[in-house]
Design a protein around this motif. Structure first.
Motif, PDB file in Angstrom:
ATOM      1  N   ALA A  91      19.442  70.924 -16.960  1.00  0.00           N
ATOM      2  CA  ALA A  91      20.531  71.479 -16.824  1.00  0.00           C
ATOM      3  C   ALA A  91      21.768  71.115 -17.598  1.00  0.00           C
ATOM      4  O   ALA A  91      22.963  71.478 -17.415  1.00  0.00           O
ATOM      5  N   ARG A  92      21.359  70.038 -18.609  1.00  0.00           N
ATOM      6  CA  ARG A  92      22.358  69.721 -19.567  1.00  0.00           C
ATOM      7  C   ARG A  92      23.429  69.012 -18.920  1.00  0.00           C
ATOM      8  O   ARG A  92      24.621  68.850 -19.550  1.00  0.00           O
ATOM      9  N   ILE A  93      23.183  68.188 -17.971  1.00  0.00           N
ATOM     10  CA  ILE A  93      24.059  67.280 -17.263  1.00  0.00           C
ATOM     11  C   ILE A  93      24.061  65.944 -17.953  1.00  0.00           C
ATOM     12  O   ILE A  93      22.918  65.587 -18.696  1.00  0.00           O
ATOM     13  N   GLY A  94      25.272  65.259 -18.196  1.00  0.00           N
ATOM     14  CA  GLY A  94      25.299  63.891 -18.911  1.00  0.00           C
ATOM     15  C   GLY A  94      24.452  62.828 -18.257  1.00  0.00           C
ATOM     16  O   GLY A  94      23.786  63.056 -16.995  1.00  0.00           O
ATOM     17  N   GLU A  95      24.139  61.738 -18.967  1.00  0.00           N
ATOM     18  CA  GLU A  95      23.286  60.618 -18.585  1.00  0.00           C
ATOM     19  C   GLU A  95      23.489  59.848 -17.222  1.00  0.00           C
ATOM     20  O   GLU A  95      22.599  59.892 -16.443  1.00  0.00           O
ATOM     21  N   LYS A  96      24.822  59.727 -16.937  1.00  0.00           N
ATOM     22  CA  LYS A  96      25.195  59.445 -15.538  1.00  0.00           C
ATOM     23  C   LYS A  96      25.103  60.181 -14.561  1.00  0.00           C
ATOM     24  O   LYS A  96      24.174  59.848 -13.467  1.00  0.00           O
ATOM     25  N   GLY A  97      25.007  61.314 -14.664  1.00  0.00           N
ATOM     26  CA  GLY A  97      24.913  62.519 -13.768  1.00  0.00           C
ATOM     27  C   GLY A  97      23.340  62.585 -13.394  1.00  0.00           C
ATOM     28  O   GLY A  97      22.748  62.971 -12.314  1.00  0.00           O
ATOM     29  N   ARG A  98      22.516  62.411 -14.319  1.00  0.00           N
ATOM     30  CA  ARG A  98      21.157  62.498 -14.261  1.00  0.00           C
ATOM     31  C   ARG A  98      20.578  61.510 -13.345  1.00  0.00           C
ATOM     32  O   ARG A  98      19.724  61.573 -12.676  1.00  0.00           O
ATOM     33  N   TRP A  99      21.016  60.378 -13.773  1.00  0.00           N
ATOM     34  CA  TRP A  99      20.422  59.221 -12.821  1.00  0.00           C
ATOM     35  C   TRP A  99      21.035  59.407 -11.445  1.00  0.00           C
ATOM     36  O   TRP A  99      20.419  59.031 -10.467  1.00  0.00           O
ATOM     37  N   ARG A 100      22.324  59.829 -11.107  1.00  0.00           N
ATOM     38  CA  ARG A 100      22.917  60.182  -9.793  1.00  0.00           C
ATOM     39  C   ARG A 100      22.148  61.487  -9.103  1.00  0.00           C
ATOM     40  O   ARG A 100      21.841  60.919  -8.000  1.00  0.00           O
ATOM     41  N   ALA A 101      21.712  62.243  -9.996  1.00  0.00           N
ATOM     42  CA  ALA A 101      20.830  63.163  -9.104  1.00  0.00           C
ATOM     43  C   ALA A 101      19.488  62.701  -8.812  1.00  0.00           C
ATOM     44  O   ALA A 101      18.952  63.104  -7.537  1.00  0.00           O
TER      45      ALA A 101
END
Length: 408
Positions: free
Chosen positions: A315-325
């Motif tokens: 979904a083209r979320i940044g690196e931090k957001g990927r780990w949070r997800a």
């Protein structure tokens, strides 16, 4: 005398939850693990078992799950839901492969047979919408860019339950293919109808519910939600799905007003839900299965983190957001217990219930911790700063689903 004992037990329980919540808030972590441990202390085999108030707590816990999903649905519109599902259905497939197969393999390796494998696959597959909804609220992440991705995976799982639960029920009861097909068809028709009504007639529903009086708004929204959730559950569709769809059907000022009046109720009943989960766990049943449960919990925690990371990256979320997800998706809970309960009542495998309980208890405690700490731990381990989100199609600098953070 019975009424007095009921009030004393219930008052003491709610007071204890308030103090535990205050303690958790002081040290900056989610109170969910403390609520669960309180349930273990007050449950069968615990230090101080409840008696008079246990039935009330059981009913209140069901309302807690419904309110958690209603409040989550209020944050998003029907268009957001449909758009995210269309975008993220590949993530739902990846989620199934990575998280259902380990449970099925574990059951087969332990010699429990194919029916138990189907059951344990469901237990390890489905994340807890109730726990995750609470954690996202506690951590203030409901409006984050990765949250629509998390919700898409959860909704995909919840809607998949409309297929899985009737199929599992037929499998456990030994129904014929024809009878099982009828049950499955009814469940799919109900889920499809509710979703269609939410998308097509959301504005009409909002006008019907709308009121300037907070008391009337509370009563109408709560009554409508419980009614739809009950009908959905009666027709073999998850009550959580029904409540979530009621939430997305409401928009604009109605959604904002409903959110404001329902927050205190949600917090109360959600706390009771987590306590009830602990109440139904006998501490003595956990030690014999703790090792396989721990191995399975660690494995599927990693696969859930991988699922969320992949979905957010897509979904083209940044690196931090990927780990949070990824970290947010780890918790298992209400659906896993329902699935295990069906298997226990049918007598498929006596040890399955204890394993499922220990597994869910581990992940429902670990889940809020992974939601909070996966991203900072990953940053320390792998280093580097935030990876910028890739431009969305059409030149937009952010992911299109980021707009789903709140309702218009």
């Amino acid at each position: 005398m019975h009424g007095a004992i009921f009030l004393i037990e219930l008052g003491g329980l709610i007071l204890a939850l308030g103090l535990l919540g205050r303690f958790a808030g002081r040290y900056g972590f989610s109170p969910i693990p403390l609520y669960l441990l309180a349930g273990l202390a007050f449950g069968h085999g615990g230090l101080l078992p409840l008696g008079a108030s246990e039935e009330f707590v059981a009913q209140a816990s069901e309302i807690g799950v419904v309110l958690l999903l209603l409040m989550l649905g209020l944050e998003y519109t029907a268009a957001d839901l449909v758009g995210n599902l269309r975008k993220q259905y590949p993530a739902g497939i990846v989620d199934f492969v990575l998280n259902a197969l380990p449970g099925a393999a574990a059951a087969l390796l332990m010699g429990w047979g194919p029916v138990a494998a189907v059951v344990l696959a469901g237990v390890t597959w489905i994340s807890s919408s109730g726990v995750i909804a609470k954690v996202l609220g506690d951590l203030g992440r409901v409006g984050n860019r990765e949250t629509p991705v998390i919700l898409s995976v959860l909704v995909f799982e919840d809607l998949a339950m409309a297929v899985y639960l009737p199929l599992l029920t037929a499998l456990l009861s030994g129904l014929s293919i024809a009878a099982g097909s009828v049950t499955l068809g009814v469940a799919l028709a109900v889920a499809g109808f509710v979703l269609f009504a939410a998308v097509r007639y959301g504005r009409v529903i909002s006008r019907f519910v709308s009121s300037d009086d907070p008391e009337k708004l509370l009563l109408v929204v709560l009554g409508l939600t419980l009614l739809v959730a009950g009908i959905a559950q009666q027709l073999q569709v998850s009550a959580a799905v029904g409540a979530f769809l009621v939430g997305i059907a409401l928009s604009g000022e109605v959604a904002e007003g409903a959110h404001a009046v329902l927050v205190p109720l949600r917090d109360l009943f959600a706390a009771v839900f987590f306590v009830f989960f602990g109440l139904n766990t006998n501490p003595e049943s956990i030690p014999p299965v703790i090792v396989p449960a721990l191995i399975l919990a660690v494995l599927t925690a990693i696969t859930k983190i991988a699922t969320g990371y992949w979905a957010a990256k897509r979904a083209r979320i940044g690196e931090k957001g990927r780990w949070r997800a990824g970290g947010a998706l780890v918790a298992r809970g209400e659906f896993s217990i329902v699935i295990a309960g069906l298997a226990i009542s049918s007598g498929v495998e006596p040890r399955l219930g204890a394993l499922a309980t220990a597994y869910v208890l581990l992940l429902v405690i670990i889940g809020p911790l992974t939601a909070r700490y996966t991203e900072p731990v990953a940053r320390r381990l792998f280093g580097g700063g935030e990876t910028p989100a890739a431009p969305a199609e059409g030149g937009a600098g952010t992911d299109a689903s980021a707009a789903a953070g709140s309702k218009p």
